[in-house]
Design an enzyme around this catalytic site. Structure first.
Site, PDB file in Angstrom:
ATOM      1  N   ARG A  19      -0.397  -0.310 -24.698  1.00 18.50           N
ATOM      2  CA  ARG A  19       0.634  -0.016 -23.678  1.00 18.50           C
ATOM      3  C   ARG A  19       1.824   0.741 -24.307  1.00 18.50           C
ATOM      4  O   ARG A  19       2.986   0.461 -24.013  1.00 18.50           O
ATOM      5  CB  ARG A  19       1.153  -1.301 -23.026  1.00 18.50           C
ATOM      6  CG  ARG A  19       0.130  -2.093 -22.267  1.00 18.50           C
ATOM      7  CD  ARG A  19      -0.346  -1.348 -21.025  1.00 18.50           C
ATOM      8  NE  ARG A  19      -1.160  -2.191 -20.169  1.00 18.50           N
ATOM      9  CZ  ARG A  19      -2.467  -2.390 -20.318  1.00 18.50           C
ATOM     10  NH1 ARG A  19      -3.121  -1.773 -21.298  1.00 18.50           N
ATOM     11  NH2 ARG A  19      -3.130  -3.158 -19.473  1.00 18.50           N
TER      12      ARG A  19
ATOM     13  N   SER B  57       0.945  -6.149 -14.446  1.00 15.31           N
ATOM     14  CA  SER B  57       1.406  -7.094 -15.484  1.00 15.31           C
ATOM     15  C   SER B  57       2.872  -6.822 -15.802  1.00 15.31           C
ATOM     16  O   SER B  57       3.235  -5.688 -16.117  1.00 15.31           O
ATOM     17  CB  SER B  57       0.616  -6.898 -16.781  1.00 15.31           C
ATOM     18  OG  SER B  57      -0.752  -7.082 -16.559  1.00 15.31           O
TER      19      SER B  57
ATOM     20  N   GLU C  76       6.536  -5.267 -20.100  1.00 16.73           N
ATOM     21  CA  GLU C  76       5.708  -4.050 -20.051  1.00 16.73           C
ATOM     22  C   GLU C  76       6.286  -3.035 -19.072  1.00 16.73           C
ATOM     23  O   GLU C  76       6.248  -1.820 -19.302  1.00 16.73           O
ATOM     24  CB  GLU C  76       4.277  -4.446 -19.644  1.00 16.73           C
ATOM     25  CG  GLU C  76       3.263  -3.351 -19.860  1.00 16.73           C
ATOM     26  CD  GLU C  76       2.402  -3.090 -18.647  1.00 16.73           C
ATOM     27  OE1 GLU C  76       2.910  -2.544 -17.648  1.00 16.73           O
ATOM     28  OE2 GLU C  76       1.210  -3.427 -18.707  1.00 16.73           O
TER      29      GLU C  76
HETATM   30  P1  FAD Z   1       5.729   5.526 -12.648  1.00 16.66           P
HETATM   31  O1  FAD Z   1       5.853   4.075 -12.410  1.00 16.66           O
HETATM   32  O2  FAD Z   1       6.218   6.453 -11.602  1.00 16.66           O
HETATM   33  O3  FAD Z   1       6.412   5.876 -14.048  1.00 16.66           O
HETATM   34  C1  FAD Z   1       6.212   5.081 -15.174  1.00 16.66           C
HETATM   35  C2  FAD Z   1       6.959   5.702 -16.369  1.00 16.66           C
HETATM   36  O4  FAD Z   1       6.359   6.949 -16.711  1.00 16.66           O
HETATM   37  C3  FAD Z   1       8.423   6.049 -16.037  1.00 16.66           C
HETATM   38  O5  FAD Z   1       9.172   5.885 -17.222  1.00 16.66           O
HETATM   39  C4  FAD Z   1       8.380   7.520 -15.642  1.00 16.66           C
HETATM   40  O6  FAD Z   1       9.607   8.198 -15.863  1.00 16.66           O
HETATM   41  C5  FAD Z   1       7.285   8.030 -16.579  1.00 16.66           C
HETATM   42  N1  FAD Z   1       6.535   9.166 -16.006  1.00 16.66           N
HETATM   43  C6  FAD Z   1       5.774   9.161 -14.887  1.00 16.66           C
HETATM   44  N2  FAD Z   1       5.196  10.371 -14.717  1.00 16.66           N
HETATM   45  C7  FAD Z   1       5.606  11.143 -15.756  1.00 16.66           C
HETATM   46  C8  FAD Z   1       5.367  12.494 -16.141  1.00 16.66           C
HETATM   47  N3  FAD Z   1       4.575  13.307 -15.429  1.00 16.66           N
HETATM   48  N4  FAD Z   1       5.958  12.959 -17.269  1.00 16.66           N
HETATM   49  C9  FAD Z   1       6.771  12.167 -18.003  1.00 16.66           C
HETATM   50  N5  FAD Z   1       7.042  10.877 -17.682  1.00 16.66           N
HETATM   51  C10 FAD Z   1       6.467  10.380 -16.579  1.00 16.66           C
HETATM   52  N6  FAD Z   1      -1.383  -0.466 -15.909  1.00 16.66           N
HETATM   53  C11 FAD Z   1      -2.368  -0.554 -16.831  1.00 16.66           C
HETATM   54  O7  FAD Z   1      -2.260  -0.001 -17.940  1.00 16.66           O
HETATM   55  N7  FAD Z   1      -3.513  -1.254 -16.585  1.00 16.66           N
HETATM   56  C12 FAD Z   1      -3.720  -1.876 -15.405  1.00 16.66           C
HETATM   57  O8  FAD Z   1      -4.765  -2.491 -15.219  1.00 16.66           O
HETATM   58  C13 FAD Z   1      -2.708  -1.807 -14.416  1.00 16.66           C
HETATM   59  N8  FAD Z   1      -2.845  -2.442 -13.238  1.00 16.66           N
HETATM   60  C14 FAD Z   1      -1.852  -2.382 -12.304  1.00 16.66           C
HETATM   61  C15 FAD Z   1      -2.040  -3.043 -11.080  1.00 16.66           C
HETATM   62  C16 FAD Z   1      -1.065  -2.994 -10.104  1.00 16.66           C
HETATM   63  C17 FAD Z   1      -1.277  -3.730  -8.788  1.00 16.66           C
HETATM   64  C18 FAD Z   1       0.129  -2.251 -10.332  1.00 16.66           C
HETATM   65  C19 FAD Z   1       1.177  -2.161  -9.262  1.00 16.66           C
HETATM   66  C20 FAD Z   1       0.325  -1.602 -11.547  1.00 16.66           C
HETATM   67  C21 FAD Z   1      -0.666  -1.655 -12.538  1.00 16.66           C
HETATM   68  N9  FAD Z   1      -0.510  -1.016 -13.789  1.00 16.66           N
HETATM   69  C22 FAD Z   1      -1.534  -1.067 -14.716  1.00 16.66           C
HETATM   70  C23 FAD Z   1       0.729  -0.289 -14.098  1.00 16.66           C
HETATM   71  C24 FAD Z   1       0.767   1.179 -13.554  1.00 16.66           C
HETATM   72  O9  FAD Z   1      -0.195   1.352 -12.553  1.00 16.66           O
HETATM   73  C25 FAD Z   1       0.541   2.195 -14.670  1.00 16.66           C
HETATM   74  O10 FAD Z   1       1.493   2.056 -15.691  1.00 16.66           O
HETATM   75  C26 FAD Z   1       0.588   3.640 -14.127  1.00 16.66           C
HETATM   76  O11 FAD Z   1       0.157   4.548 -15.121  1.00 16.66           O
HETATM   77  C27 FAD Z   1       1.981   4.055 -13.671  1.00 16.66           C
HETATM   78  O12 FAD Z   1       1.840   5.297 -13.015  1.00 16.66           O
HETATM   79  P2  FAD Z   1       2.954   5.856 -12.049  1.00 16.66           P
HETATM   80  O13 FAD Z   1       2.574   7.253 -11.684  1.00 16.66           O
HETATM   81  O14 FAD Z   1       3.170   4.939 -10.911  1.00 16.66           O
HETATM   82  O15 FAD Z   1       4.208   5.871 -13.009  1.00 16.66           O
HETATM   83  N1  EPU Z   2      -5.065 -16.132 -17.683  1.00 17.69           N
HETATM   84  C1  EPU Z   2      -4.686 -17.407 -17.310  1.00 17.69           C
HETATM   85  N2  EPU Z   2      -3.887 -17.534 -16.206  1.00 17.69           N
HETATM   86  C2  EPU Z   2      -3.481 -16.475 -15.461  1.00 17.69           C
HETATM   87  C3  EPU Z   2      -3.866 -15.187 -15.846  1.00 17.69           C
HETATM   88  C4  EPU Z   2      -4.666 -15.030 -16.971  1.00 17.69           C
HETATM   89  O1  EPU Z   2      -5.030 -18.395 -17.951  1.00 17.69           O
HETATM   90  O2  EPU Z   2      -2.762 -16.693 -14.468  1.00 17.69           O
HETATM   91  C5  EPU Z   2      -5.895 -15.975 -18.892  1.00 17.69           C
HETATM   92  C6  EPU Z   2      -7.365 -16.300 -18.705  1.00 17.69           C
HETATM   93  O3  EPU Z   2      -7.773 -16.934 -19.890  1.00 17.69           O
HETATM   94  C7  EPU Z   2      -8.047 -14.946 -18.661  1.00 17.69           C
HETATM   95  C8  EPU Z   2      -7.151 -14.123 -19.575  1.00 17.69           C
HETATM   96  O4  EPU Z   2      -5.841 -14.642 -19.348  1.00 17.69           O
HETATM   97  O5  EPU Z   2      -9.345 -15.023 -19.127  1.00 17.69           O
HETATM   98  C9  EPU Z   2      -7.133 -12.644 -19.300  1.00 17.69           C
HETATM   99  O6  EPU Z   2      -6.797 -12.413 -17.941  1.00 17.69           O
HETATM  100  P1  EPU Z   2      -7.166 -11.037 -17.222  1.00 17.69           P
HETATM  101  O7  EPU Z   2      -8.582 -10.658 -17.484  1.00 17.69           O
HETATM  102  O8  EPU Z   2      -6.727 -11.106 -15.803  1.00 17.69           O
HETATM  103  O9  EPU Z   2      -6.296  -9.980 -18.006  1.00 17.69           O
HETATM  104  P2  EPU Z   2      -4.796  -9.984 -18.526  1.00 17.69           P
HETATM  105  O10 EPU Z   2      -4.821 -10.100 -20.008  1.00 17.69           O
HETATM  106  O11 EPU Z   2      -3.964 -10.955 -17.788  1.00 17.69           O
HETATM  107  C10 EPU Z   2      -4.792  -7.419 -18.935  1.00 17.69           C
HETATM  108  C11 EPU Z   2      -3.920  -6.254 -18.625  1.00 17.69           C
HETATM  109  C12 EPU Z   2      -4.146  -5.786 -17.208  1.00 17.69           C
HETATM  110  C13 EPU Z   2      -5.604  -5.385 -17.046  1.00 17.69           C
HETATM  111  C14 EPU Z   2      -6.476  -6.591 -17.350  1.00 17.69           C
HETATM  112  C15 EPU Z   2      -7.962  -6.267 -17.329  1.00 17.69           C
HETATM  113  C16 EPU Z   2      -1.977  -6.408 -20.054  1.00 17.69           C
HETATM  114  C17 EPU Z   2      -0.522  -6.675 -20.136  1.00 17.69           C
HETATM  115  N3  EPU Z   2      -2.540  -6.573 -18.849  1.00 17.69           N
HETATM  116  O12 EPU Z   2      -4.363  -8.508 -18.109  1.00 17.69           O
HETATM  117  O13 EPU Z   2      -3.328  -4.654 -16.973  1.00 17.69           O
HETATM  118  O14 EPU Z   2      -5.874  -4.913 -15.743  1.00 17.69           O
HETATM  119  O15 EPU Z   2      -6.167  -7.076 -18.684  1.00 17.69           O
HETATM  120  O16 EPU Z   2      -8.286  -5.547 -18.461  1.00 17.69           O
HETATM  121  O17 EPU Z   2      -2.596  -6.045 -21.049  1.00 17.69           O
HETATM  122  C18 EPU Z   2      -1.190  -3.919 -16.201  1.00 17.69           C
HETATM  123  O18 EPU Z   2      -1.008  -3.440 -17.332  1.00 17.69           O
HETATM  124  O19 EPU Z   2      -0.347  -3.810 -15.289  1.00 17.69           O
HETATM  125  C19 EPU Z   2      -2.429  -4.648 -15.928  1.00 17.69           C
HETATM  126  C20 EPU Z   2      -2.677  -5.227 -14.749  1.00 17.69           C
END
Ligand code: FAD
Ligand code: EPU
Length: 336
Positions: free
Chosen positions: A162, A236, A332
């Protein structure tokens, strides 16, 4: 190009926070950034994608530029790989589904992540065992100070968990205008992530296709994560902490069910969701904000929250995890 004053950002951030930007503009060409920067170089400038990784603590007192640079093109192909360049303003999930529909492997584990292509390298998005660094070829970035467009290689982006150079030394200095991904025409499916593997086993699928993996990832995500259109959130809220092996062993002697994954010679990654749940936060609601009941790593706005209420909740969570496990969680989400 239209510049709007006091622009309402409620629909532009997935927390659904009711805040405004002093100035707001949408750009679809690089030249438009140049034009804007020459008129607004004295005010703070921020690039907005889908607003899915931002927590606004107050109104933004500057120029918010919404990146809508579109376009997807094949820039190279041989019998094994394709290089696909996508405009930064493309919606990430649309881009992923375009690659899945072509049966090109590489992005299927990253299905259904909200946001834009341009933000994908900023925090090296990751899920289900894949991070974009695994399939990244290069990106193009517009230097706000010099007005030049430069290409950044994998090494230059300095990706980490990240993390990238754009969250550190180059924070706010470049606008990502396009990203090129290296995809595989004979996909090697990556199903080492436990939740994904067990779902495939349950369905009796031994050699899944790119499309099947994408669909399963989407189903798992829908079952665990709140839809921002219904409940405000930014995924997250914290990173999963990495601790030393000795620290982990100490915790294991006190909590024999603590999960941990080896990440280096002496480092173990512990799921923050587990730590937060153990501290009793999962499903807790305090006024307008709370901890999601199916995933303790996700903080939510039930409606009408102020960004500072979410920050306050996150600080309380950090303190209780520190007290119970001697671990400081790192945020994050980008707090602005
Ligand atoms: P924004 O939120 O609009 O911007 C994020 C940052 O990037 C800001 O600092 C912004 O200034 C900068 N930025 C955006 N675009 C540009 C650009 N073109 N040039 C320079 N800077 C820029 N993230 C994960 O890694 N894994 C996940 O599984 C995951 N699951 C998610 C689930 C949910 C329900 C939600 C709401 C979020 C999740 N995220 C996850 C976080 C998010 O989706 C990612 O970080 C995504 O890449 C953000 O994209 P955005 O376009 O919305 O960026
Ligand atoms: N867990 C719990 N309780 C909870 C949630 C998780 O005990 O309420 C434990 C469980 O042991 C589970 C483990 O955490 O097995 C991992 O949980 P999960 O697979 O949901 O993944 P995570 O580690 O919580 C990360 C990323 C997610 C990504 C998922 C799947 C980070 C900070 N988050 O979550 O990314 O989608 O793995 O790969 O690394 C995001 O960055 O916004 C995001 C959603």
């Amino acid at each position: 190009m239209r510049i709007i004053e006091d622009f309402q950002l409620k629909g532009q951030n997935t927390f659904g926070l009711d805040i405004k930007a002093k100035y707001y503009a949408e750009i679809s060409k690089i030249d438009e950034i140049k034009e804007l920067y020459s008129s607004y170089s004295s005010s703070p400038i921020m690039i907005l994608g889908g607003g899915s990784n931002i927590l606004f603590s107050k109104d933004y007192d500057g120029l918010m530029i919404k990146n809508l640079i579109k376009g997807i093109k094949k820039v190279y192909e041989n019998e094994d790989i394709v290089l696909i360049e996508a405009g930064a303003g493309e919606v990430w999930e649309d881009f992923v589904q375009y690659t899945v529909d072509n049966n090109w492997g590489g992005l299927e584990n990253l299905s259904l992540i909200p946001g834009t292509v341009g933000a994908s390298p900023i925090q090296n998005i990751g899920a289900y065992g894949t991070e974009i660094k695994d399939v990244f070829e290069e990106l193009k970035g517009y230097n706000l100070e010099t007005g030049e467009v430069s290409a950044f290689s994998l090494a230059q982006c300095r990706f980490g968990y990240r993390d990238s150079v754009f969250k550190r030394e180059l924070k706010g200095k470049f606008v990502v205008t396009s990203v090129t991904y290296r995809l595989c025409k004979n996909p090697q499916i990556d199903i080492k992530y436990e939740a994904l593997r067990s779902e495939l086993e349950k369905l009796g699928i031994e050699s899944p296709t790119v499309k099947q993996v994408s669909e399963i990832v989407c189903n798992i995500r829908r079952s665990k994560l709140p839809d921002p259109k219904i409940v405000g959130n930014a995924g997250s809220f914290f990173k999963n902490p990495e601790i030393s092996d000795s620290h982990y062993q100490k915790l294991l002697s006190l909590h024999n069910d603590i999960p941990g994954y080896k990440t280096g010679n002496n480092t173990i990654k512990v799921p923050a969701g587990w730590l937060i749940q153990k501290c009793g936060w999962r499903g807790k609601r305090l006024g307008n904000v709370g901890v999601y009941d199916k995933q303790a790593l996700v903080l939510v706005n039930y409606g009408g929250a102020d960004g500072n209420e979410i920050i306050k909740l996150s600080e309380n969570i950090k303190e209780s995890v520190k007290k119970e496990f001697d671990i400081w969680l790192e945020t994050e989400v980008n707090i602005v």
